[in-house]
Design an enzyme around this catalytic site. Structure first.
Site, PDB file in Angstrom:
ATOM      1  N   ARG A   1       0.844  -1.202   0.000  1.00 47.30           N
ATOM      2  CA  ARG A   1       0.000   0.000   0.000  1.00 47.30           C
ATOM      3  C   ARG A   1       0.878   1.250   0.000  1.00 47.30           C
ATOM      4  O   ARG A   1       2.046   1.211   0.335  1.00 47.30           O
ATOM      5  CB  ARG A   1      -0.906   0.018   1.243  1.00 47.30           C
ATOM      6  CG  ARG A   1      -2.072  -0.934   1.171  1.00 47.30           C
ATOM      7  CD  ARG A   1      -2.824  -1.022   2.495  1.00 47.30           C
ATOM      8  NE  ARG A   1      -2.059  -1.749   3.497  1.00 47.30           N
ATOM      9  CZ  ARG A   1      -2.467  -1.972   4.745  1.00 47.30           C
ATOM     10  NH1 ARG A   1      -3.622  -1.484   5.160  1.00 47.30           N
ATOM     11  NH2 ARG A   1      -1.731  -2.659   5.590  1.00 47.30           N
TER      12      ARG A   1
ATOM     13  N   LYS B   1       1.717   1.665   7.380  1.00 49.68           N
ATOM     14  CA  LYS B   1       1.973   0.823   8.543  1.00 49.68           C
ATOM     15  C   LYS B   1       2.785   1.536   9.609  1.00 49.68           C
ATOM     16  O   LYS B   1       3.459   2.533   9.343  1.00 49.68           O
ATOM     17  CB  LYS B   1       2.708  -0.453   8.124  1.00 49.68           C
ATOM     18  CG  LYS B   1       1.825  -1.458   7.415  1.00 49.68           C
ATOM     19  CD  LYS B   1       0.509  -1.763   8.129  1.00 49.68           C
ATOM     20  CE  LYS B   1       0.666  -2.616   9.374  1.00 49.68           C
ATOM     21  NZ  LYS B   1      -0.669  -2.945   9.966  1.00 49.68           N
TER      22      LYS B   1
ATOM     23  N   TYR C   1      -1.022   4.244  10.644  1.00 53.27           N
ATOM     24  CA  TYR C   1      -1.414   3.287  11.683  1.00 53.27           C
ATOM     25  C   TYR C   1      -0.260   3.147  12.661  1.00 53.27           C
ATOM     26  O   TYR C   1       0.909   3.083  12.246  1.00 53.27           O
ATOM     27  CB  TYR C   1      -1.725   1.907  11.078  1.00 53.27           C
ATOM     28  CG  TYR C   1      -3.028   1.855  10.333  1.00 53.27           C
ATOM     29  CD1 TYR C   1      -4.236   2.082  10.998  1.00 53.27           C
ATOM     30  CD2 TYR C   1      -3.068   1.567   8.980  1.00 53.27           C
ATOM     31  CE1 TYR C   1      -5.445   2.036  10.313  1.00 53.27           C
ATOM     32  CE2 TYR C   1      -4.277   1.515   8.287  1.00 53.27           C
ATOM     33  CZ  TYR C   1      -5.463   1.754   8.967  1.00 53.27           C
ATOM     34  OH  TYR C   1      -6.642   1.711   8.292  1.00 53.27           O
TER      35      TYR C   1
ATOM     36  N   HIS D   1      -0.920   1.374  16.293  1.00 49.68           N
ATOM     37  CA  HIS D   1      -1.181   0.168  17.117  1.00 49.68           C
ATOM     38  C   HIS D   1      -0.206   0.078  18.296  1.00 49.68           C
ATOM     39  O   HIS D   1       0.389  -0.991  18.547  1.00 49.68           O
ATOM     40  CB  HIS D   1      -1.080  -1.098  16.268  1.00 49.68           C
ATOM     41  CG  HIS D   1      -1.973  -1.108  15.069  1.00 49.68           C
ATOM     42  ND1 HIS D   1      -3.350  -1.140  15.164  1.00 49.68           N
ATOM     43  CD2 HIS D   1      -1.699  -1.095  13.742  1.00 49.68           C
ATOM     44  CE1 HIS D   1      -3.871  -1.158  13.943  1.00 49.68           C
ATOM     45  NE2 HIS D   1      -2.903  -1.109  13.067  1.00 49.68           N
TER      46      HIS D   1
ATOM     47  N   GLU E   1      -5.890   4.652  13.578  1.00 45.79           N
ATOM     48  CA  GLU E   1      -6.868   3.732  14.182  1.00 45.79           C
ATOM     49  C   GLU E   1      -7.588   4.280  15.404  1.00 45.79           C
ATOM     50  O   GLU E   1      -8.543   3.656  15.866  1.00 45.79           O
ATOM     51  CB  GLU E   1      -6.213   2.381  14.512  1.00 45.79           C
ATOM     52  CG  GLU E   1      -5.279   2.351  15.718  1.00 45.79           C
ATOM     53  CD  GLU E   1      -3.846   2.775  15.403  1.00 45.79           C
ATOM     54  OE1 GLU E   1      -3.574   3.226  14.269  1.00 45.79           O
ATOM     55  OE2 GLU E   1      -3.000   2.671  16.319  1.00 45.79           O
TER      56      GLU E   1
ATOM     57  N   ASP F   1     -20.514 -11.137  20.456  1.00 44.48           N
ATOM     58  CA  ASP F   1     -20.107  -9.764  20.798  1.00 44.48           C
ATOM     59  C   ASP F   1     -20.618  -9.445  22.198  1.00 44.48           C
ATOM     60  O   ASP F   1     -21.604 -10.038  22.655  1.00 44.48           O
ATOM     61  CB  ASP F   1     -20.635  -8.743  19.761  1.00 44.48           C
ATOM     62  CG  ASP F   1     -19.798  -7.461  19.723  1.00 44.48           C
ATOM     63  OD1 ASP F   1     -19.727  -6.777  20.767  1.00 44.48           O
ATOM     64  OD2 ASP F   1     -19.205  -7.142  18.683  1.00 44.48           O
TER      65      ASP F   1
ATOM     66  N   SER G   1     -21.218 -12.519  24.075  1.00 47.84           N
ATOM     67  CA  SER G   1     -19.890 -13.096  24.277  1.00 47.84           C
ATOM     68  C   SER G   1     -19.566 -13.254  25.758  1.00 47.84           C
ATOM     69  O   SER G   1     -19.375 -12.265  26.472  1.00 47.84           O
ATOM     70  CB  SER G   1     -18.840 -12.202  23.606  1.00 47.84           C
ATOM     71  OG  SER G   1     -17.558 -12.759  23.765  1.00 47.84           O
TER      72      SER G   1
ATOM     73  N   ALA H   1      -7.193  -9.476  15.029  1.00 51.38           N
ATOM     74  CA  ALA H   1      -6.849  -8.490  16.070  1.00 51.38           C
ATOM     75  C   ALA H   1      -5.362  -8.525  16.436  1.00 51.38           C
ATOM     76  O   ALA H   1      -4.945  -7.857  17.387  1.00 51.38           O
ATOM     77  CB  ALA H   1      -7.709  -8.724  17.307  1.00 51.38           C
TER      78      ALA H   1
ATOM     79  N   ASP I   1      -2.921  -7.070  15.213  1.00 52.67           N
ATOM     80  CA  ASP I   1      -2.217  -5.771  15.209  1.00 52.67           C
ATOM     81  C   ASP I   1      -2.343  -5.071  16.558  1.00 52.67           C
ATOM     82  O   ASP I   1      -1.534  -4.199  16.871  1.00 52.67           O
ATOM     83  CB  ASP I   1      -2.686  -4.869  14.050  1.00 52.67           C
ATOM     84  CG  ASP I   1      -4.173  -4.631  14.064  1.00 52.67           C
ATOM     85  OD1 ASP I   1      -4.877  -5.232  14.887  1.00 52.67           O
ATOM     86  OD2 ASP I   1      -4.649  -3.827  13.240  1.00 52.67           O
TER      87      ASP I   1
HETATM   88  N1  LIG Z   1      -4.625  -7.840  10.857  1.00 48.36           N
HETATM   89  C1  LIG Z   1      -4.952  -6.845  10.030  1.00 48.36           C
HETATM   90  O1  LIG Z   1      -4.413  -6.720   8.933  1.00 48.36           O
HETATM   91  C2  LIG Z   1      -6.016  -5.884  10.396  1.00 48.36           C
HETATM   92  C3  LIG Z   1      -6.460  -5.861  11.689  1.00 48.36           C
HETATM   93  N2  LIG Z   1      -7.498  -5.062  12.066  1.00 48.36           N
HETATM   94  C4  LIG Z   1      -7.876  -5.152  13.479  1.00 48.36           C
HETATM   95  O2  LIG Z   1      -9.072  -5.887  13.672  1.00 48.36           O
HETATM   96  C5  LIG Z   1      -9.578  -5.572  14.971  1.00 48.36           C
HETATM   97  C6  LIG Z   1     -11.090  -5.308  14.892  1.00 48.36           C
HETATM   98  O3  LIG Z   1     -11.313  -4.073  14.240  1.00 48.36           O
HETATM   99  P1  LIG Z   1     -12.785  -3.510  13.933  1.00 48.36           P
HETATM  100  O4  LIG Z   1     -13.682  -4.590  13.524  1.00 48.36           O
HETATM  101  O5  LIG Z   1     -12.611  -2.344  13.039  1.00 48.36           O
HETATM  102  O6  LIG Z   1     -13.233  -2.983  15.355  1.00 48.36           O
HETATM  103  P2  LIG Z   1     -14.731  -2.590  15.800  1.00 48.36           P
HETATM  104  O7  LIG Z   1     -14.585  -1.612  16.906  1.00 48.36           O
HETATM  105  O8  LIG Z   1     -15.561  -2.245  14.622  1.00 48.36           O
HETATM  106  O9  LIG Z   1     -15.287  -3.976  16.359  1.00 48.36           O
HETATM  107  C7  LIG Z   1     -14.783  -4.594  17.515  1.00 48.36           C
HETATM  108  C8  LIG Z   1     -15.930  -5.338  18.173  1.00 48.36           C
HETATM  109  O10 LIG Z   1     -15.386  -6.140  19.246  1.00 48.36           O
HETATM  110  C9  LIG Z   1     -16.378  -6.184  20.230  1.00 48.36           C
HETATM  111  N3  LIG Z   1     -15.788  -6.716  21.467  1.00 48.36           N
HETATM  112  C10 LIG Z   1     -14.994  -6.096  22.383  1.00 48.36           C
HETATM  113  N4  LIG Z   1     -14.677  -6.960  23.358  1.00 48.36           N
HETATM  114  C11 LIG Z   1     -15.262  -8.156  23.047  1.00 48.36           C
HETATM  115  C12 LIG Z   1     -15.317  -9.453  23.661  1.00 48.36           C
HETATM  116  N5  LIG Z   1     -14.674  -9.683  24.816  1.00 48.36           N
HETATM  117  N6  LIG Z   1     -16.007 -10.444  23.047  1.00 48.36           N
HETATM  118  C13 LIG Z   1     -16.650 -10.217  21.882  1.00 48.36           C
HETATM  119  N7  LIG Z   1     -16.658  -9.001  21.273  1.00 48.36           N
HETATM  120  C14 LIG Z   1     -15.969  -7.998  21.850  1.00 48.36           C
HETATM  121  C15 LIG Z   1     -16.903  -4.758  20.296  1.00 48.36           C
HETATM  122  O11 LIG Z   1     -18.152  -4.683  20.954  1.00 48.36           O
HETATM  123  C16 LIG Z   1     -16.987  -4.420  18.813  1.00 48.36           C
HETATM  124  O12 LIG Z   1     -18.257  -4.680  18.260  1.00 48.36           O
HETATM  125  C17 LIG Z   1      -8.752  -4.355  15.443  1.00 48.36           C
HETATM  126  O13 LIG Z   1      -7.717  -4.804  16.302  1.00 48.36           O
HETATM  127  C18 LIG Z   1      -8.167  -3.821  14.153  1.00 48.36           C
HETATM  128  O14 LIG Z   1      -7.008  -3.060  14.348  1.00 48.36           O
HETATM  129  C19 LIG Z   1      -8.129  -4.237  11.181  1.00 48.36           C
HETATM  130  C20 LIG Z   1      -7.715  -4.190   9.864  1.00 48.36           C
HETATM  131  C21 LIG Z   1      -6.568  -4.971   9.393  1.00 48.36           C
HETATM  132  C1  LIG Z   2      -5.314  -1.703  10.284  1.00 50.06           C
HETATM  133  C2  LIG Z   2      -4.068  -2.363   9.891  1.00 50.06           C
HETATM  134  O1  LIG Z   2      -3.328  -2.814  10.723  1.00 50.06           O
HETATM  135  C3  LIG Z   2      -3.745  -2.492   8.493  1.00 50.06           C
HETATM  136  O2  LIG Z   2      -4.534  -2.073   7.638  1.00 50.06           O
HETATM  137  O3  LIG Z   2      -2.661  -3.017   8.189  1.00 50.06           O
HETATM  138 MG   LIG Z   3       2.567  -4.333  14.382  1.00 52.17          MG
END
Ligand SMILES: NC(=O)C1=CN([C@@H]2O[C@H](COP(=O)(O)OP(=O)(O)OC[C@H]3O[C@@H](n4cnc5c(N)ncnc54)[C@H](O)[C@@H]3O)[C@@H](O)[C@H]2O)C=CC1
Ligand SMILES: CC(=O)C(=O)O
Ligand SMILES: [Mg+2]
Length: 371
Positions: free
Chosen positions: A15, A75, A94, A96, A118, A198, A220, A268, A270
């Site tokens: 990216r 990143k 980003y 993190h 973020e 959730d 959850s 999650a 990240d």
């Molecule tokens: N690995 C990667 O490449 C990427 C990672 N991410 C990551 O993905 C993760 C999720 O991001 P989003 O969906 O945008 O966040 P979001 O805020 O839209 O959703 C997170 C959800 O988790 C729920 N939650 C919190 N604690 C919980 C628990 N104990 N049990 C069940 N649900 C619970 C919240 O109520 C919320 O609905 C973040 O850490 C984000 O940085 C996002 C994009 C790319």
């Molecule tokens: C959100 C994040 O970590 C990514 O887009 O790589």
């Molecule tokens: Mg990292």
């Protein structure tokens, strides 16, 4: 303002933080934009297009960084990038940080102003600069999970939709936010049996209403997660407590309860990951096995679909970039408290409570800095 866009250096990260369209916009507003030569190639944005947009190309990475007032990245800065950052510069990317103490300390030491995509918020309680990449990663999570279930990847040899006469696979998505909804939607589309967990009842209501009961919604709890662990072929970790380290919801002990060859996709990661056995992997070597369970933990999933991701990310970041360039960080953040929520580090101090809490540091209220 002097704005710089370095080429990303994380593993298989293609990216770029600014498209030629964005460069043209900034140049038109009177700013000088420097693009590191080749920075957009991986996303299909060639040097010539940036030049045509009025940007300046620079092959020397040291110059790209040292001459900038505002640095736009995708990143979190890698160690050699942290070393290039200095006081008086603003970094927008980003970060993190709650998952990375060394990075946090390095950015504090740099003296720079570091604004994280973020943790920028919006009026609806969302995270507008995380959401586009969460949409991408959520959709990819099921592709990655389906592939990981194949025998050659160490998986159980299960096809997500099943076939006539053979039941579909069971998929659980823990966290029903942007990543979770998109993962669940893809899994539904492939014909899997999908459950979303959730802790937010309003969020579960929205999903139930939107998908008319086609995905199961479950509050959850530890019991609900135990049940998912025993029954599911694929579990997607998609929880987030904004800016904070992810809670560990599946422990190593619990892996023994899973069917051999089941798959955990920890999106999650990240933020440190929501499974105890998760450790960040790369697109070069995305999976590993622990106790017979396949783990996929790539921290920059959207980087693999760089063309789509760059366009989606820059659509969202562009108004914030324009505000930073036109007004400077202090005024841009003073004018918009949702943007100010993105400030994580300034002049050696942490300005985001959850990051400070993660490492036992003092936090400064960003509002006190931008008044
Ligand atoms: N690995 C990667 O490449 C990427 C990672 N991410 C990551 O993905 C993760 C999720 O991001 P989003 O969906 O945008 O966040 P979001 O805020 O839209 O959703 C997170 C959800 O988790 C729920 N939650 C919190 N604690 C919980 C628990 N104990 N049990 C069940 N649900 C619970 C919240 O109520 C919320 O609905 C973040 O850490 C984000 O940085 C996002 C994009 C790319
Ligand atoms: C959100 C994040 O970590 C990514 O887009 O790589
Ligand atoms: Mg990292």
């Amino acid at each position: 303002m002097q704005i710089a866009v370095p080429k990303e250096i994380k593993n298989h990260e293609y990216r770029v933080a600014l498209t030629p369209t964005g460069a043209r916009e900034l140049v038109g507003r009177g700013h000088r934009v420097t693009i590191q030569a080749g920075a957009g190639e991986g996303a299909g944005f060639h040097d010539a297009a940036y030049e045509a947009a009025g940007a300046h190309l620079e092959a020397d990475v040291a110059k790209v960084w040292s001459e900038a007032e505002l640095i736009l990245k995708v990143k979190e800065p890698q160690a050699e990038e942290v070393a290039r950052l200095s006081a008086g510069q603003t970094l927008f990317t980003y970060l993190h940080l709650a998952a990375e103490q060394t990075l946090t300390r390095g950015l504090m030491k740099s003296g720079a102003t570091c604004i994280a995509y973020e943790t920028v918020t919006d009026r609806q309680g969302g995270l507008p600069l995380l959401a586009p990449m969460s949409t991408v990663a959520g959709r990819m999570a099921v592709q990655a999970g389906a592939h990981s279930l194949e025998k050659a990847q160490g998986g159980a040899g299960v096809l997500l939709p099943g076939v006539p006469g053979v039941a579909p696979a069971k998929v659980a998505v823990i966290g029903g936010g942007v990543v979770g909804e998109n993962a669940a939607r893809m899994a539904l589309g492939l014909g899997a049996e999908v459950t979303v967990l959730d802790t937010s009842i309003p969020r579960l209501e929205t999903l139930d209403d939107r998908y008319q009961g086609r995905m199961k919604t479950v509050f959850s709890t530890a019991d609900a997660i135990d049940e998912a662990v025993r029954e599911c072929d694929l579990i997607v970790g998609a929880v987030l407590i904004p800016g904070a380290a992810a809670p560990k919801l599946i422990t190593r002990e619990m892996l023994a309860e899973m069917k051999p060859g089941s798959v955990l996709v920890d999106v999650a990661i990240d933020q440190g990951g929501c499974f105890e056995t998760s450790r960040a992997t790369t697109h070069t070597d995305p999976t590993y096995l622990v106790d017979g369970i396949v783990h996929y933990c790539v921290a920059n999933m959207p980087g693999a679909v760089a063309r789509t991701s760059t366009q989606a990310l820059t659509n969202a970041t562009m108004p914030f970039v324009a505000a930073l360039a036109d007004k400077g960080w202090k005024q841009a953040l003073a004018d918009d408290p949702h943007f100010a929520a993105g400030l994580n580090i300034h002049d050696g101090r942490v300005t985001y409570q959850a990051v400070a809490d993660a490492f036992g540091l003092e936090s400064v209220d960003p509002a006190s800095l931008v008044k």
